[in-house]
Each structure stands twice: as structure tokens, then as C-alpha cells.
Design an enzyme around this catalytic site. Structure first.
Site, short mmCIF file in Angstrom:
data_model
loop_
_atom_site.label_atom_id
_atom_site.label_comp_id
_atom_site.label_asym_id
_atom_site.label_seq_id
_atom_site.Cartn_x
_atom_site.Cartn_y
_atom_site.Cartn_z
CB SER A 45 -0.92 -0.02 1.23
OG SER A 45 -1.92 0.96 1.08
CG HIS A 84 1.06 15.72 -2.76
ND1 HIS A 84 2.28 15.46 -3.33
CD2 HIS A 84 0.31 14.61 -2.97
CE1 HIS A 84 2.29 14.25 -3.85
NE2 HIS A 84 1.10 13.71 -3.65
CB CYS A 116 -4.68 -4.21 0.36
SG CYS A 116 -4.57 -3.27 -1.17
#
Length: 271
Positions: free
Chosen positions: A118, A123, A146
Site C-alpha cells: 500500500s 502534498h 489493502c
């Protein structure tokens, strides 16, 4: 689906559901002059530089029980930063019952859960109004997992990690997994609202709106601070340095900015 952990369905192979959490936070500041704006952006750039963001994402990895495989981080000129963390399955341990509860997750303590391949990303987006006056800072964090654990368990820690005026939170479950009889499962835990994963002390501070599409396993929550103190939105000075008229004008501008972000639309700016 209504089951206790003891009644958990036995799956055929690995849990293939992908669970994605998007956490967006906004900080708003009044910067009357270019010097104030540049000083604010410099402060934000230092406060949320790539090194500090990497520490935050590393703690998120701990909470969801992931091994960090690789970290890519970058500070940008003139401002902004990005960090991407690739993670893999953590230690194989028994999944505690609370991982299925609609409740706030832990603050960083120890690795208690597991997932498979994963990623976690952040940002930042410093921004300002072209006519000066308003500067904003936004950080976008995405946690995609997951397996059994929901990334919503990292939400409590993320809220504690940022001083935020507005939060928008999205949670979506994609794909399906199968039980041993081949029956498809499109969700593996109960959820009625993202708000149930936000601690009570935080919920008391924010007005909140839910927009959920239950049949599609899509959940959306928006949060805006209830209390407004002008001193928290001035950079380098306090409101006692301003006249009452100036205080009122600045308050109206900041509240309008926050409402536009919260409701996601432009509003009347005839102030």
C-alpha cells in the site's frame, strides 16, 4: 453486514478490498501586506517541511501496522513539499477487536495491525489571494490500504498533527473479496459515518456535514471550526493593534474565505 469479530467471515485467500482515506486540512491567515504574506508562507513552509511530514506519515504507518519500504520526499521552491511512503505487510499479529469498531484510532504507540502492499502520500499547497489579504495553506494526505484494517484508524492522529480551520475527509472502499464459498464481499466492516472515527474532544470544536453514498461505500465529512478568534488569524500582531472597523472587515473576509472552502463554492464578496 452486522457481525462481531468472533463472527468474522472466513475469506478465500487474502482480503482484496482497497480502502482509501483522503484527509485534507486548511489553514487560513490574514496577511495584509506582501511582507506579511511572505513571512507566513515561510513559516508554513518550515512548519510543514518534508522532514516533519515524513515523521507524520511514518507514525501513520505504525498505526496501520505497515513496514516502510521506501520514502520519497521533496521540498519545493518557492514553497510546498511532497512525501510518498511505500509500505508492505507488517508483523503478523492477531487483529484486535477494536479494528472493526467505529471509534477513533490510537495515537502512535506500537504496531498492532497489518496490511499488504500500500502507500501513504502527502502534498502541501501554500496559496494566497492575488489582491493580498488572505493566505491559505492546504495539506492533502492519502492513506490507501489493502486488508482488514481501515485507514480511518489513522484519522485521530492526523487531526492531532495539524492545526486546522477546515477539514474535508473522504473514505471509499473499492473492489471486493470473497468468502470460502465464493460469495463477493464489497465491504468488511460496519460504517455509518466518518464522524464516528473522530474523537469527541475534536467533534466539539467543529461544525460537521456528512455526504454519504452508502450503496457505493463512499463517505464524506466536512468540518469547520465553530469558535472564531481573530487573533488566531493574524500573523505577527494581535487584534488590539486594529481599529474596530478593521477588525470587523478582516473578520468578514476570513469568515467568507472559510465558508467558501467549507461549502465548496464562491460567495458574494461585496464587503
Amino acid at each position: 453486514m452486522d457481525m462481531t469479530p468472533e463472527q468474522r467471515i472466513t475469506l478465500h485467500g487474502f482480503n482484496n478490498l482497497t480502502k482509501s482515506l483522503s484527509f485534507n486540512m486548511y489553514d487560513v491567515c490574514y496577511t495584509k501586506t506582501r511582507d506579511e504574506r511572505e513571512a507566513y508562507l515561510e513559516y508554513i513552509d518550515e512548519q510543514y517541511n518534508a522532514d516533519r511530514l515524513t515523521k507524520i506519515l511514518s507514525h501513520v504507518a505504525e498505526i496501520i501496522g505497515a513496514h516502510v519500504l521506501n520514502i520519497a520526499k521533496q521540498d519545493y521552491i518557492p514553497q510546498g513539499a511532497s512525501v510518498t511512503v511505500l509500505v508492505s505487510e507488517g508483523p503478523v499479529v492477531e487483529v484486535p477487536e477494536e479494528s472493526y469498531d467505529e471509534s477513533p484510532g490510537p495515537l502512535p504507540d506500537n504496531v498492532i495491525l497489518q496490511l499488504d502492499k500500500s502507500h501513504i502520500t502527502v502534498h502541501t499547497y501554500p496559496e494566497f489571494h492575488p489582491d493580498e489579504g488572505i493566505s491559505t495553506f492546504r495539506a492533502d494526505i492519502d492513506v490507501s490500504t489493502c486488508g482488514e484494517i481501515s485507514p480511518l484508524k489513522a484519522l485521530n492522529y492526523l487531526i492531532h498533527s495539524f492545526d486546522t480551520d477546515i477539514m474535508t475527509i473522504d473514505y471509499k472502499i473499492r473492489g471486493f473479496t470473497r468468502d470460502i464459498h465464493g460469495h463477493k464481499l464489497f465491504i468488511d466492516h460496519e460504517i455509518s459515518s466518518i464522524q464516528n472515527y473522530i474523537p469527541d474532544e475534536a467533534k466539539e470544536l467543529f461544525d460537521m456535514i456528512d455526504v454519504n453514498v452508502y450503496k457505493e461505500n463512499i463517505f464524506h465529512t466536512k468540518c469547520k471550526l465553530k469558535q472564531f478568534d481573530l487573533d488566531n488569524y493574524l500573523f505577527g500582531y494581535t487584534k488590539d493593534k486594529l481599529s474596530e472597523a478593521e477588525q470587523q472587515e478582516i473578520t468578514e473576509r476570513i469568515k467568507l474565505e472559510m465558508d467558501e472552502i467549507y461549502y465548496g463554492k464562491n460567495m458574494d464578496r461585496s464587503y
